[in-house]
Every structure is written in C-alpha cells, then in structure tokens.
Design a protein around this motif. Sequence first.
Motif, short mmCIF file in Angstrom:
data_model
loop_
_atom_site.label_atom_id
_atom_site.label_comp_id
_atom_site.label_asym_id
_atom_site.label_seq_id
_atom_site.Cartn_x
_atom_site.Cartn_y
_atom_site.Cartn_z
N TYR A 152 21.16 -12.48 17.82
CA TYR A 152 20.05 -13.23 18.42
C TYR A 152 20.27 -14.72 18.22
O TYR A 152 20.28 -15.22 17.11
CB TYR A 152 18.72 -12.80 17.78
CG TYR A 152 17.54 -13.65 18.22
CD1 TYR A 152 17.11 -13.65 19.55
CD2 TYR A 152 16.86 -14.47 17.32
CE1 TYR A 152 16.05 -14.42 19.96
CE2 TYR A 152 15.78 -15.25 17.72
CZ TYR A 152 15.38 -15.23 19.05
OH TYR A 152 14.32 -16.01 19.46
N LEU A 153 20.49 -15.43 19.33
CA LEU A 153 20.65 -16.88 19.30
C LEU A 153 20.20 -17.47 20.64
O LEU A 153 20.99 -17.62 21.57
CB LEU A 153 22.10 -17.27 19.01
CG LEU A 153 22.45 -18.76 19.09
CD1 LEU A 153 21.46 -19.62 18.32
CD2 LEU A 153 23.87 -19.02 18.61
N PRO A 154 18.89 -17.78 20.75
CA PRO A 154 18.39 -18.42 21.98
C PRO A 154 18.75 -19.90 21.96
O PRO A 154 18.16 -20.69 21.23
CB PRO A 154 16.87 -18.20 21.87
CG PRO A 154 16.61 -18.16 20.39
CD PRO A 154 17.84 -17.58 19.76
N ARG A 155 19.73 -20.29 22.76
CA ARG A 155 20.32 -21.62 22.62
C ARG A 155 19.40 -22.77 23.03
O ARG A 155 19.66 -23.92 22.70
CB ARG A 155 21.64 -21.66 23.39
CG ARG A 155 22.72 -20.84 22.68
CD ARG A 155 24.00 -20.70 23.46
NE ARG A 155 25.02 -20.06 22.64
CZ ARG A 155 25.12 -18.75 22.44
NH1 ARG A 155 24.24 -17.95 23.01
NH2 ARG A 155 26.06 -18.25 21.69
N LYS A 156 18.33 -22.47 23.76
CA LYS A 156 17.36 -23.52 24.07
C LYS A 156 16.40 -23.77 22.91
O LYS A 156 15.70 -24.77 22.88
CB LYS A 156 16.57 -23.17 25.33
CG LYS A 156 17.38 -23.24 26.61
CD LYS A 156 16.51 -23.00 27.83
CE LYS A 156 17.32 -23.12 29.11
NZ LYS A 156 16.47 -22.90 30.32
N LEU A 157 16.39 -22.83 21.98
CA LEU A 157 15.45 -22.93 20.86
C LEU A 157 16.13 -23.18 19.52
O LEU A 157 15.53 -23.74 18.60
CB LEU A 157 14.63 -21.63 20.74
CG LEU A 157 13.85 -21.17 21.97
CD1 LEU A 157 13.17 -19.84 21.68
CD2 LEU A 157 12.83 -22.22 22.38
N ALA A 158 17.38 -22.75 19.39
CA ALA A 158 18.03 -22.80 18.08
C ALA A 158 19.53 -23.04 18.22
O ALA A 158 20.08 -23.00 19.33
CB ALA A 158 17.78 -21.48 17.32
N HIS A 159 20.18 -23.29 17.09
CA HIS A 159 21.62 -23.53 17.09
C HIS A 159 22.22 -23.03 15.79
O HIS A 159 21.53 -22.77 14.81
CB HIS A 159 21.94 -25.01 17.29
CG HIS A 159 21.40 -25.88 16.20
ND1 HIS A 159 20.09 -26.30 16.17
CD2 HIS A 159 21.99 -26.42 15.09
CE1 HIS A 159 19.89 -27.06 15.10
NE2 HIS A 159 21.03 -27.14 14.42
N ARG A 160 23.54 -22.92 15.78
CA ARG A 160 24.28 -22.47 14.61
C ARG A 160 24.73 -23.68 13.79
O ARG A 160 25.27 -24.65 14.34
CB ARG A 160 25.50 -21.66 15.05
CG ARG A 160 26.24 -20.96 13.92
CD ARG A 160 27.57 -20.36 14.40
NE ARG A 160 27.43 -19.67 15.66
CZ ARG A 160 26.92 -18.44 15.79
NH1 ARG A 160 26.48 -17.79 14.73
NH2 ARG A 160 26.83 -17.87 16.97
N THR A 161 24.53 -23.61 12.48
CA THR A 161 25.01 -24.68 11.61
C THR A 161 26.45 -24.38 11.18
O THR A 161 27.00 -23.32 11.49
CB THR A 161 24.11 -24.81 10.37
OG1 THR A 161 24.18 -23.60 9.61
CG2 THR A 161 22.66 -25.06 10.78
N TRP A 162 27.05 -25.29 10.43
CA TRP A 162 28.45 -25.14 10.01
C TRP A 162 28.69 -23.88 9.20
O TRP A 162 29.78 -23.32 9.19
CB TRP A 162 28.88 -26.37 9.20
CG TRP A 162 28.12 -26.51 7.90
CD1 TRP A 162 26.95 -27.17 7.71
CD2 TRP A 162 28.47 -25.96 6.64
NE1 TRP A 162 26.53 -27.07 6.41
CE2 TRP A 162 27.46 -26.34 5.71
CE3 TRP A 162 29.54 -25.19 6.18
CZ2 TRP A 162 27.48 -25.96 4.37
CZ3 TRP A 162 29.57 -24.81 4.84
CH2 TRP A 162 28.55 -25.20 3.95
N ASN A 163 27.63 -23.40 8.48
CA ASN A 163 27.79 -22.19 7.65
C ASN A 163 27.23 -20.94 8.33
O ASN A 163 26.93 -19.95 7.68
CB ASN A 163 27.14 -22.39 6.29
CG ASN A 163 25.64 -22.65 6.40
OD1 ASN A 163 25.12 -22.84 7.50
ND2 ASN A 163 24.95 -22.67 5.27
N ASN A 164 27.07 -21.00 9.66
CA ASN A 164 26.66 -19.88 10.51
C ASN A 164 25.18 -19.52 10.43
O ASN A 164 24.76 -18.51 11.01
CB ASN A 164 27.51 -18.62 10.23
CG ASN A 164 28.88 -18.73 10.84
OD1 ASN A 164 29.05 -19.32 11.92
ND2 ASN A 164 29.89 -18.20 10.18
N ASN A 165 24.39 -20.30 9.72
CA ASN A 165 22.95 -20.06 9.76
C ASN A 165 22.40 -20.47 11.12
O ASN A 165 22.85 -21.46 11.72
CB ASN A 165 22.24 -20.87 8.67
CG ASN A 165 22.17 -20.11 7.36
OD1 ASN A 165 22.37 -18.90 7.32
ND2 ASN A 165 21.89 -20.82 6.28
#
Length: 300
Positions: free
Chosen positions: A57-70
């Motif tokens: 689950y990763l809605p790209r308009k709402l959220a993003h991945r940080t360098w440590n994959n959170n």
Amino acid sequence: MSEYYDPETYPKQWNYLQPGTVVDDYIIEREIAHGGFSSVYLARHRKTQVQVAIKEYLPRKLAHRTWNNNIVANTEQTKKLFVHGRSLFVEEAKVLATLKHTNIVEVVSFFHANSTVYLVMNYAYGITLDKLLLGQTININSQWLNNIFSSMLEGLSLIHQHNMLHLDIKPANLMITPDNSALLLDFGAIQAFPLTKAKQKSQVLSKGFSPPEQYSANGVLGPFSDIYSVGASMRACLDLNVPPEAPGRVGNDEFPLAQKAYADAFDLKLLAIIDWCMELGPADRPQSIKELQDALSSLR
C-alpha cells in the motif's frame, strides 16, 4: 527528512522496494506492477523459497517512501486520508482471504511493516489482458472471447454471492493464464452492496470501464455495475483501444454499437451481448451474473 518533500528532487528509486530488500519473511526480487495506490512485487519466502506476489500500500498522492523504506504521509493534511486508505487496504485483504476460487487471485496472508500494509498472494503465471491487446499477439475471435470472459464470470459470481462488488474490472485487472482462463486481480475498489449510509461510496474510477452510475454521488451500484465493466472490457478486445468514458456517451451517438462495427468479424449474438452489457441505463443491462452467463452459454 522534512515532513514535506519536493517531487522534483525526490529520488526515483525510492518509488519502489529495491531487489534484495527484506520485508518480514520475504525477499523482494523485482517490481512487476504499479498503480496510483500500490505496487506489486515478485518476492520469495526466505525459508521455503516459494515465490509469491506482494502488494504494497503506497498511495503516491498521499504518501512517499523514506530512505529506510518507511511509508509516511506527504503532509499533515494527507495523513488522515493515508491512514484511512491503509485501513481499507487491510479490509481488502480480509475479504480476499475468504474468496477462494480458481478465477480469483488467492491471498495467502497480510502483514504490517514499514508503517504500511503488505498483501501476500500466490504468484500466478500469465499476462494481463491489456498487455495481450497492446502486443496484439493473440488471435481474438468469438470463441476465445466467450471462453475467457465466461471463466472470469465464475469468479465474479462468487464475489457477488458474498454481496460484494469488484468495481474495477478492466483488461489490466484480468490475468490470462497459460490454460486460457481469466484471473481477477486488484480488489482495491471492492465494496459491499447494497451500500449502507454509514459506508462511503468507492471513489475509484477507471476511464472507459466504469459505468455511469459510478461517477455519480447519487448513483446506485449493483451487479449491473460490474457487468458494464465486463462489457467494456470485451469491447476493448474488439477495438484494441479503451472505450470512451461512460458520461461522455450520454446523448452521443458517435460510439457505434459492436453489432454494427464488427458484424462481419464476430458472432452477431456475442456482439449483441456486449452492447447489452454496455447499456448506459443500469436497468437495461443484465441484472445478474447468472443472466449474463446464460446468454453466453447459449452461444456455445
């Protein structure tokens, strides 16, 4: 990292989990599909070495991945929507876990990690219908169409029997297996029917494949809504193109009936069934999967 991020400077490799990444008990091998709300990866269980498909689950308009994959919300304003969508993702997993059918992708489990949710599915071998159409690598005839969509309707029938609607049937969500059977994928828009006032109507729309009632806040959804999408998917196999959006068809005669456009190439009765499924008025379409199945089986 700041609470806010700039898409222009955002590292593109962070959009996806990289090969070799360990998530729970699985090792990511490669990314195999993605959309606006999620990505799907080919992965392997660390102990058993069994290959699976994992949906993140990763809605790209709402959220993003940080360098440590959170996975974190883009802003404080999108956080509420992100969390709500994550809970719906879990509900999707729970529903799919109860729907065991050879024409429905099988969910093995789901788990929480990296501040998001992952859905583990049996890895199915095949190619999605949209890619088949794009490559034009198969001879599409009346019998093939009937066989493919009749097999898919078997799975869709089970979904409707559980008083659920798929609401996102389209060639990209239909996998064609080596034995020429269709497997239903991506249940991110699934919802119960009839819809209670306490539940929010699905906002998922697929241009060319969603019925007109799915665009309206007051539109009533039912099995006939999925049936429109089935008809539009069949029509895409004829046109090798996405049908026009349903709202644009209202009062517009530019989109010809399949019976007229393909009378010399396909079974006229099959073409009539496609047109029937794509009627703009919900009451003018088949009202149940059984009614549609009976019509298709009469052609064999």
